[in-house]
Design an enzyme around this catalytic site. Structure first.
Site, PDB file in Angstrom:
ATOM      1  N   HIS A 371       0.970  -1.139   0.046  1.00  0.00           N
ATOM      2  CA  HIS A 371      -0.089   0.035  -0.133  1.00  0.00           C
ATOM      3  C   HIS A 371       0.845   1.275   0.011  1.00  0.00           C
ATOM      4  CE1 HIS A 371      -4.079  -1.459   0.594  1.00  0.00           C
ATOM      5  NE2 HIS A 371      -3.661  -2.509   0.911  1.00  0.00           N
ATOM      6  N   PHE A 423       0.951   3.530   7.075  1.00  0.00           N
ATOM      7  CA  PHE A 423      -0.463   3.697   7.679  1.00  0.00           C
ATOM      8  C   PHE A 423      -1.690   3.266   6.472  1.00  0.00           C
ATOM      9  CE2 PHE A 423      -4.058   6.663   8.402  1.00  0.00           C
ATOM     10  CZ  PHE A 423      -4.405   5.972   9.753  1.00  0.00           C
TER      11      PHE A 423
END
Length: 471
Positions: A371, A423
């Site tokens: 990600h 995150f």
């Protein structure tokens, strides 16, 4: 790849509005099974007498013998019960659908004429009122074809509906392959019609019922008096009608038999029910073929993607990017027991999550590290996946002030240094302010807690992405 064939999902949480004619709140449809003269009997070439659906407690077949009492009970249905029901429904102005066993119709010309004169639909109920479950496929196919031939000869037209009742696992497919049917009713699985891809065509299915059915006068547990039958039908109608008033109209089917509800003590409850529903506005009492015509016009079949029928390459190409840069998840999910219930966003999400949840910690970490940072360098360089670009822009992360971008960059660096992965948050659940709040709160978590939370967020992101692709 063998797939699970049963459809345990159906319409799901959002059934279509049937849009019954004239805004009806409920469709109440009456079926009269005409089986008398088509039941098991050695006179018909069968090996034994009938044992099903009569007033003889614990009836059993008599191999090689006529069962005079059983025959007599069936004959009551054709001789007396049919005419009592004919008077009731013609008097009430409610048309019936007849499930007519072809050999029984051939032995009852006067009743057939009365059905036609009343403009009742005469659907096919098979060639004989016998079990199909042990028939070889070719034997059943031949029996279906002969039922259609004899029905057409006796009635004067091809049946537009079909219901076997004592069916096999092949029956619906074989009837669809025979062709020429507006609907098939050998299922009990819904309150509304639906389209089924079978027999090389989109076949309309209008589910039948074994519970709002007078057969329970002959089964245990079941009805003892006509009042019991009335009360059950009333309760079922009240629920269906109330749902219709709330915008979720449904269909109620009521199954009848000449030799059962045609008896005086049983028909009294049916009479009360008809009088009861005639006191309501917005109740449509059609034949089944009327429902079929309405559904075909209002809700024609729609072709849609069915993931459970995709080849592996197509499946992985379609769903390989749902978990960021991790097509191995879709590849493994393809090997699960997928079926019609997975042909929706929730179904594929569950399958992909099962693979993700049972992967090794290193594999899941690989998904997390795949990600991008929120509003990070990849976003600034325009190098995000299309999904990530859309998601970040939906929360306004592509419209940051210099100060906001600086804060995100600093927090990203601190978070990765502490936890070892970026995150991750399902930004569609948030706006810039709530994302920033979550960032400050979660950065304080220990790594194990945050690893679990990041995995939950990955699954949530996948859920949103699938909802963009599938119903």
């Amino acid at each position: 790849m063998t797939r699970y064939p049963r459809d345990l999902r159906g319409y799901g949480a959002k059934a279509p509005d049937p849009q019954w004619p004239n805004g009806a709140k409920a469709a109440v449809q009456f079926v009269l099974n005409y089986e008398e003269g088509g039941e098991n009997c050695i006179l018909h070439g069968d090996a034994a007498s009938e044992a099903f659906l009569s007033d003889i407690p614990g009836a059993a077949q008599w191999p090689g013998q006529r069962h005079w009492n059983m025959e007599s009970i069936y004959e009551y249905g054709s001789r007396a019960g049919f005419w009592r029901l004919h008077r009731l429904f013609t008097g009430a102005g409610i048309p019936l659908t007849i499930y007519g066993v072809a050999s029984a119709l051939a032995r009852s010309p006067e009743q057939v004429q009365a059905m036609k004169d009343a403009d009742w639909e005469i659907a096919s109920h098979g060639l004989k009122w016998v079990e199909h479950k042990d028939m070889a496929e070719e034997e059943e196919r031949a029996a279906i074809a002969e039922a259609v031939r004899l029905h057409t000869e006796v009635v004067g037209e091809h049946p537009r509906g079909w219901y076997t009742g004592r069916c096999s696992a092949n029956t619906v497919r074989l009837v669809a392959e025979e062709g020429g049917f507006d609907y098939i009713s050998d299922t009990y699985d819904d309150d509304l019609p639906y389209w089924l891809e079978t027999g090389g065509r989109e076949q309309l299915i209008i589910p039948y019922t074994l519970e709002a059915n007078d057969m329970r006068f002959a089964n245990s547990p079941g009805w003892i008096t006509g009042e019991h039958f009335f009360q059950y039908l009333k309760d079922a109608f009240d629920v269906i009608y109330a749902e219709g008033e709330e915008g979720a109209a449904k269909m109620m089917t009521i199954g009848l038999h000449c030799r059962l509800v045609g008896r005086p003590g049983k028909i009294a409850g049916l009479k009360r029910f008809i009088e009861y529903i005639q006191g309501f506005e917005g109740v449509w009492c059609p034949r089944r073929v009327d429902i079929a015509e309405h559904w075909a016009e209002t809700h024609p079949p729609v072709k849609r993607e069915r993931p459970s029928r995709m080849a592996r390459e197509e499946f992985v190409a379609k769903f390989g990017s749902i978990f960021e840069h991790s097509p191995w998840i879709a590849d493994r999910a393809f090997d699960l027991e997928l079926g019609p219930a997975h042909d929706c966003a929730a179904g594929i999400h569950n399958a992909l999550c099962r693979i993700f949840r049972t992967a090794s910690e290193d594999e899941r970490l690989g998904v997390l590290t795949a990600h991008p940072d929120l509003a990070g360098k990849l976003a600034a360089a325009g190098r995000l996946t299309a999904e990530s670009t859309s998601e970040q822009s939906s929360a306004g992360l592509d419209m940051l002030t210099d100060e906001e971008r600086e804060t995100f960059t600093r927090l990203n660096s601190e978070y990765v240094e502490k936890h070892g992965f970026p995150f991750i948050i399902a930004v569609r659940d948030h706006n810039k302010a709530s994302i920033m709040e979550a960032f400050h709160r979660r950065i304080r978590n220990d790594r194990a807690t945050e690893f679990d939370e990041a995995c939950r967020q990955v699954e949530r992101i996948a859920q949103f992405r699938l909802q963009d692709l599938l119903p």
